[in-house]
Write a protein that holds these residues in place. Structure first.
Motif, PDB file in Angstrom:
ATOM      1  N   GLU A   9      -1.957  22.470  57.236  1.00 35.59           N
ATOM      2  CA  GLU A   9      -3.065  22.726  58.168  1.00 35.59           C
ATOM      3  C   GLU A   9      -4.085  21.585  58.143  1.00 35.59           C
ATOM      4  OE1 GLU A   9      -5.623  26.204  57.514  1.00 35.59           O
ATOM      5  OE2 GLU A   9      -6.188  26.081  59.638  1.00 35.59           O
ATOM      6  N   MET A  11      -7.875  20.465  59.854  1.00 37.18           N
ATOM      7  CA  MET A  11      -9.066  21.141  60.388  1.00 37.18           C
ATOM      8  C   MET A  11     -10.070  20.116  60.881  1.00 37.18           C
ATOM      9  SD  MET A  11      -9.512  23.734  57.179  1.00 37.18           S
ATOM     10  CE  MET A  11      -8.992  22.448  56.051  1.00 37.18           C
ATOM     11  N   ALA A  32     -10.007  16.841  58.463  1.00 33.01           N
ATOM     12  CA  ALA A  32      -9.581  17.094  57.081  1.00 33.01           C
ATOM     13  C   ALA A  32      -8.218  17.755  57.096  1.00 33.01           C
ATOM     14  CB  ALA A  32     -10.582  18.005  56.383  1.00 33.01           C
ATOM     15  N   GLY A  33      -7.549  17.675  55.989  1.00 29.64           N
ATOM     16  CA  GLY A  33      -6.217  18.275  55.869  1.00 29.64           C
ATOM     17  C   GLY A  33      -5.443  17.417  54.889  1.00 29.64           C
ATOM     18  N   ALA A  34      -5.147  18.000  53.733  1.00 21.35           N
ATOM     19  CA  ALA A  34      -4.544  17.203  52.666  1.00 21.35           C
ATOM     20  C   ALA A  34      -3.276  16.487  53.138  1.00 21.35           C
ATOM     21  CB  ALA A  34      -4.227  18.110  51.484  1.00 21.35           C
ATOM     22  N   ASN A  37      -3.926  13.807  55.717  1.00 20.13           N
ATOM     23  CA  ASN A  37      -4.555  12.666  55.033  1.00 20.13           C
ATOM     24  C   ASN A  37      -3.477  11.724  54.479  1.00 20.13           C
ATOM     25  OD1 ASN A  37      -7.050  13.895  55.399  1.00 20.13           O
ATOM     26  ND2 ASN A  37      -7.276  14.557  53.269  1.00 20.13           N
ATOM     27  N   MET A  89     -14.026  23.372  58.642  1.00 22.58           N
ATOM     28  CA  MET A  89     -14.454  23.218  57.260  1.00 22.58           C
ATOM     29  C   MET A  89     -15.815  22.517  57.247  1.00 22.58           C
ATOM     30  SD  MET A  89     -12.105  21.274  54.481  1.00 22.58           S
ATOM     31  CE  MET A  89     -13.002  20.014  53.623  1.00 22.58           C
ATOM     32  N   TYR A 103     -14.762  26.977  53.869  1.00 21.01           N
ATOM     33  CA  TYR A 103     -13.690  27.109  54.869  1.00 21.01           C
ATOM     34  C   TYR A 103     -14.019  28.185  55.891  1.00 21.01           C
ATOM     35  CZ  TYR A 103     -10.477  24.892  51.419  1.00 21.01           C
ATOM     36  OH  TYR A 103      -9.849  24.055  50.543  1.00 21.01           O
ATOM     37  N   ARG A 105     -11.350  29.352  58.150  1.00 25.01           N
ATOM     38  CA  ARG A 105      -9.961  29.076  58.533  1.00 25.01           C
ATOM     39  C   ARG A 105      -9.062  30.309  58.528  1.00 25.01           C
ATOM     40  NH1 ARG A 105      -8.022  25.301  53.510  1.00 25.01           N
ATOM     41  NH2 ARG A 105      -6.361  24.799  54.990  1.00 25.01           N
ATOM     42  N   ILE A 134      -1.403  23.867  49.098  1.00 23.81           N
ATOM     43  CA  ILE A 134      -2.376  24.493  50.013  1.00 23.81           C
ATOM     44  C   ILE A 134      -1.623  25.324  51.049  1.00 23.81           C
ATOM     45  CG2 ILE A 134      -4.132  24.078  51.786  1.00 23.81           C
ATOM     46  CD1 ILE A 134      -4.905  21.515  50.258  1.00 23.81           C
ATOM     47  N   ARG A 167      -6.307  25.097  45.204  1.00 24.67           N
ATOM     48  CA  ARG A 167      -7.586  25.393  45.847  1.00 24.67           C
ATOM     49  C   ARG A 167      -7.970  26.817  45.469  1.00 24.67           C
ATOM     50  NH1 ARG A 167      -7.278  20.801  46.106  1.00 24.67           N
ATOM     51  NH2 ARG A 167      -7.290  19.386  47.889  1.00 24.67           N
ATOM     52  N   VAL A 252     -13.408  13.799  47.376  1.00 24.62           N
ATOM     53  CA  VAL A 252     -12.460  14.579  48.190  1.00 24.62           C
ATOM     54  C   VAL A 252     -11.508  13.622  48.907  1.00 24.62           C
ATOM     55  CG1 VAL A 252     -12.173  16.269  50.041  1.00 24.62           C
ATOM     56  CG2 VAL A 252     -14.115  16.439  48.486  1.00 24.62           C
ATOM     57  N   GLY A 253     -10.234  13.899  48.788  1.00 27.12           N
ATOM     58  CA  GLY A 253      -9.245  13.030  49.440  1.00 27.12           C
ATOM     59  C   GLY A 253      -8.679  11.984  48.493  1.00 27.12           C
ATOM     60  N   ASP A 292     -12.554  12.195  54.005  1.00 21.48           N
ATOM     61  CA  ASP A 292     -11.210  12.237  53.415  1.00 21.48           C
ATOM     62  C   ASP A 292     -10.406  10.991  53.750  1.00 21.48           C
ATOM     63  OD1 ASP A 292     -11.996  14.850  53.022  1.00 21.48           O
ATOM     64  OD2 ASP A 292     -10.048  15.672  53.567  1.00 21.48           O
TER      65      ASP A 292
HETATM   66  O1  KDG Z   1      -7.343  16.917  49.685  1.00 25.05           O
HETATM   67  C1  KDG Z   1      -8.393  17.043  50.601  1.00 25.05           C
HETATM   68  C2  KDG Z   1      -8.281  18.376  51.257  1.00 25.05           C
HETATM   69  O2  KDG Z   1      -8.610  19.362  50.341  1.00 25.05           O
HETATM   70  C3  KDG Z   1      -9.177  18.520  52.447  1.00 25.05           C
HETATM   71  O3  KDG Z   1      -8.816  17.587  53.427  1.00 25.05           O
HETATM   72  C4  KDG Z   1      -9.155  19.876  53.062  1.00 25.05           C
HETATM   73  O4  KDG Z   1      -6.846  20.282  53.363  1.00 25.05           O
HETATM   74  C5  KDG Z   1      -7.908  20.640  52.928  1.00 25.05           C
HETATM   75  C6  KDG Z   1      -7.980  21.898  52.210  1.00 25.05           C
HETATM   76  O5  KDG Z   1      -7.222  22.781  52.583  1.00 25.05           O
HETATM   77  O6  KDG Z   1      -8.751  22.015  51.275  1.00 25.05           O
END
Ligand code: KDG
Length: 314
Positions: A9, A11, A32-34, A37, A89, A103, A105, A134, A167, A252-253, A292
């Motif tokens: 996901e 965001m 954002a979105g791990a 990224n 987010m 969040y 979400r 995640i 998380r 973060v990131g 990120d």
């Molecule tokens: O690694 C960074 C992510 O934590 C951030 O981009 C947001 O994807 C995300 C999450 O679900 O926390």
């Protein structure tokens, strides 16, 4: 043909230009979105990456989609889902600590991702599948999507890489450990932070934590040690690489940047120590910029940072 495929996901993210969330009048908007990224990090380093996900068919969904596409990531398998909104987010800086994350979400389009979104041939066209902890935490259908992607990868000889990305706002460490264990067993590469590894395994220290991942069936275990750099072990050999000095403004990131750097070297057939060094370098560059993805290095920047090339400065 892709080098790396990933799913999860993404965001829209906002953070105050100044001050705490409750007092802010103006915000910076970004993505954002791990997993995306990592895909963006790899695209900047010259690799072909693809991201699978769902976004709302709304202004934020279109913003996230065009941003990720604009970074050169293949988004041909991304779906705009009119039945739910794009996840949102907010982040808030906390002096001397990691930013706080909020969040919005639950029930988002991203959490509606399912196995029907995963084309096995698309996954099979990559050399590496990157999944994180995640995605399975978001919904049962997301968990099934990860499962489908991992199976598609395994059947087609694509290496599976897992970042647990624990998380605690999404699930507890015990639940995460139970859900991730079967994924760890099918991962050729596991890239975990030492701290999250301790929470997942209930063990303390690098060797113990790495042992837990190896016992669960991981091929190569990489532990990110923050400013101390990173180590890796396959149970027989151990590699280490020290961290780079960095003026940290936003952590973060950092893990996603590390993954992008590590994979870049891995895809180029470099040895494990070099993979760790590339990961550390990308991580050190990203923490010096707020956001990120904003500080993810381009190929020439990473090479210059590592002393492997030069970028004219004037
Ligand atoms: O690694 C960074 C992510 O934590 C951030 O981009 C947001 O994807 C995300 C999450 O679900 O926390």
């Amino acid at each position: 043909m892709l080098d790396v495929v990933t799913l999860g996901e993404s965001m829209v993210v906002f953070w105050p230009e100044e001050g705490p969330l409750g007092a802010a009048r103006t915000f910076v908007r970004s993505v954002a979105g791990a997993e995306s990224n990592v895909a963006i990090g790899l695209a900047r380093l010259g690799y072909r990456s693809g991201w699978i996900g769902r976004l709302g068919d709304d202004a934020f969904g279109r913003f996230v989609l065009r941003t990720i596409r604009g970074e050169g990531v293949d988004v041909s398998r991304v779906r705009l889902d009119a039945a739910a909104p794009t996840g949102v987010m907010f982040r808030e800086s906390v002096l001397g600590r990691d930013p706080r994350v909020y969040y919005y979400r639950r029930g988002s389009a991203g959490s509606r991702l399912g196995p029907e979104d995963v084309d096995p041939e698309y996954v099979g066209s990559a050399r590496l599948l990157h999944v994180t902890g995640i995605t399975p935490a978001l919904s049962p259908s997301c968990r099934e999507a990860v499962e489908a992607a991992v199976e598609a990868a395994r059947q087609r000889g694509v290496t599976v890489a897992l970042d647990p990305n624990l998380r605690l706002k999404l699930w507890g460490a015990g639940e995460a450990a139970a859900a991730l264990r079967p994924l760890i067993g099918r991962a050729g590469l596991v890239l975990a932070g030492l701290e999250e590894g301790e929470l997942l395994s209930g063990r303390r220290g690098e060797e113990e934590v790495a042992g837990w991942f190896l016992e669960a069936g991981a091929g190569l275990v990489v532990l990110k040690l923050g400013a101390r750099g990173a180590m890796a072990t396959d149970g027989t050999r151990t590699w280490r690489s020290p961290g780079f000095p960095a003026q940290v403004v936003d952590t973060v990131g950092a893990g996603d940047a590390f993954a992008a750097g590590f994979y870049a070297a891995w895809l180029a057939g470099r040895d494990v120590e070099t993979c760790l060094r590339y990961g550390n370098a990308a991580g050190a560059l990203v923490v010096q910029v707020v956001g990120d993805t904003e500080g993810l290095p381009y190929r020439e920047e990473l090479a210059a940072f590592l002393g492997e090339g030069d970028v004219p400065t004037r």
